[in-house]
Design an enzyme around this catalytic site. Sequence first.
Site, PDB file in Angstrom:
ATOM      1  N   SER A 293      46.669  39.995  40.870  1.00  0.00           N
ATOM      2  CA  SER A 293      45.592  40.911  41.941  1.00  0.00           C
ATOM      3  C   SER A 293      44.790  41.727  40.882  1.00  0.00           C
ATOM      4  O   SER A 293      44.316  41.453  39.926  1.00  0.00           O
ATOM      5  CB  SER A 293      46.194  41.262  42.729  1.00  0.00           C
ATOM      6  OG  SER A 293      45.151  42.366  43.965  1.00  0.00           O
ATOM      7  N   ASP A 304      37.428  38.734  29.261  1.00  0.00           N
ATOM      8  CA  ASP A 304      36.179  38.889  29.321  1.00  0.00           C
ATOM      9  C   ASP A 304      35.118  39.724  27.806  1.00  0.00           C
ATOM     10  O   ASP A 304      34.435  39.431  27.744  1.00  0.00           O
ATOM     11  CB  ASP A 304      35.691  38.823  30.592  1.00  0.00           C
ATOM     12  CG  ASP A 304      36.337  37.943  30.965  1.00  0.00           C
ATOM     13  OD1 ASP A 304      37.071  37.207  30.738  1.00  0.00           O
ATOM     14  OD2 ASP A 304      35.857  38.294  32.671  1.00  0.00           O
ATOM     15  N   LYS A 318      45.596  35.546  41.807  1.00  0.00           N
ATOM     16  CA  LYS A 318      45.057  34.889  43.433  1.00  0.00           C
ATOM     17  C   LYS A 318      43.773  36.472  42.951  1.00  0.00           C
ATOM     18  O   LYS A 318      43.559  37.442  42.661  1.00  0.00           O
ATOM     19  CB  LYS A 318      46.048  36.897  43.518  1.00  0.00           C
ATOM     20  CG  LYS A 318      45.705  37.541  44.945  1.00  0.00           C
ATOM     21  CD  LYS A 318      47.198  38.432  45.227  1.00  0.00           C
ATOM     22  CE  LYS A 318      45.893  39.231  46.528  1.00  0.00           C
ATOM     23  NZ  LYS A 318      44.962  40.310  46.666  1.00  0.00           N
TER      24      LYS A 318
END
Length: 553
Positions: A293, A304, A318
Amino acid sequence: MNKSLKRYLLIFGLGAIVLSGFFAFKVKNDKLFALAKNIDIFATLVRELDSYYVDEIDPDELVTIGINAMLEELDPYTTYIPEEESADFRVMTTGEYGGVGALIGNRGEGNIIIMPYTGFPAQSAGLKIADQLLKVDTVSVVDKATSDVSSLLKGPANTEVFIQVKRGEDTLDFNLTRRKIVIKNVPYYGKVDSHTGYIKLSDFTTNASNEVRNAFLDLKGQGVDRLILDLRDNPGGLVNEAAEIVNLFIPKGKDIVKTIGKLENVNYTYKTTKTPLDKDIPLVVLINENSASASEIVAGALQDYDRAVLIGRKSFGKGLVQTTIPLTYNAQMKITTAKYYIPSGRCIQAIDYTQTRENGELTTVPDSLRKEFKTKNGRVVLDGAGIEPDELVATVTYAPISYSLVARNHIFDFATAYAYSHPTITDPSHFAISDEEYKEFVSWLEGKEYDYTTYLEKSVNDLTKYAEKEEYYDDIKSQIEEIKKKVNHSKEQDLITNQKEIRKILSEEIVSRYYFQEGMIEAGLVEDPAVKAAIDFLSVPNKLEQTLTASSK
């Protein structure tokens, strides 16, 4: 186009709009009717059960079971929270409660103190790990469930509570004043070498980002010029706290995570809104299969933007967002309302609960359907199965004897006995039991039960079962029996063979008696493969920069 044709098309268009509106209205009304009808049937059913069933029933319990069974058909994160569980839910989301500041549990001989939190009433008053709880106020808690004892210990801040415990052969009394307990999101931070700082983030409850910020500033003040952020075993929590932590390392105005759901009001883009603390410090993030999460948002966003190298194992996967919705009578429902997407555009949700409901089996996204996305520098990353590390570290496995010694509380009990006879030890990062002390542990184990099945014994047992099924057993029975004799384990030999890992586990448990949670974490960093890999990674000039470029993929 002539006027009559225009008129015809206008009337036809208006008619189509009205007709589509009618069908939409009808579908919505049909759904509302079905909902009202089934709710009425359910209410009538419970009422008639209460009236006619041969034995007395508890309507609250029955309805709660029914609600939970219904929600189990959706996903494990959509849950019902009755009024009596609201306080526990607030603790989970805020990390705050009124109490004495101690984790309790049952080790087979009643409820004991598992861990007193540093600086709170239990630890300050002198309660210790392994103290057995006898009374809370006037209530005997010897045979009570752990949850009931926990409720008795909790209460409003500044109220008094009496606790009686058994420690060894002694019975001790403590009068404590409850306080507002705030469970730390950062239970430990420190330097792992002269240049490298380390921050352990265990949760994302309220104030998590400030704790990381303060830890980082303190470490920078100590001369740290590279950083390890440990998100292993962190189950996640508040998304806004995750966004704030990313903002410590990413410039202002960048997208961190987008939440997209069925309703417009759940669609939101979290951005960095502040000037970062440090956008250049070399950064490694540790993750594993229990990082979920909000942990995955932090790790994924930093990956990223090519801001950090990720080391460890693939994260949980998740990619779902939950919203808490108030219900009548102070009940609540935590409901999945959206999926989240990190800066590259990928959603890392690993399990498809729609398919799972349809076929009854846990369905993950197959590798063939995982889509490629790219980081800021053009490195390829995939969706649909958690966050994959840039450098993999194998799972640490332990010998069966180690599991048995822990499961049967022998490690725990010896550490307690050791602490009773040793007033002090050295600091956590340098403490280790001596050869002589390990021999004492081996002698202490004599006569205690800790039997187990070795991996080799299990393989032989499996071979026997397969041979019996294939009717080959009679032909090879004598050979199998001979193999069994040879592999039949010697516990004494296993204590020697696996001495290194047993001593490490034992040393960490002993450290906890003196330095509590913080010390146990610090001791655990010694010879931690992922931490060692991170230190080595950061120590090699230009290795981090090379890894974070597209050419390295």
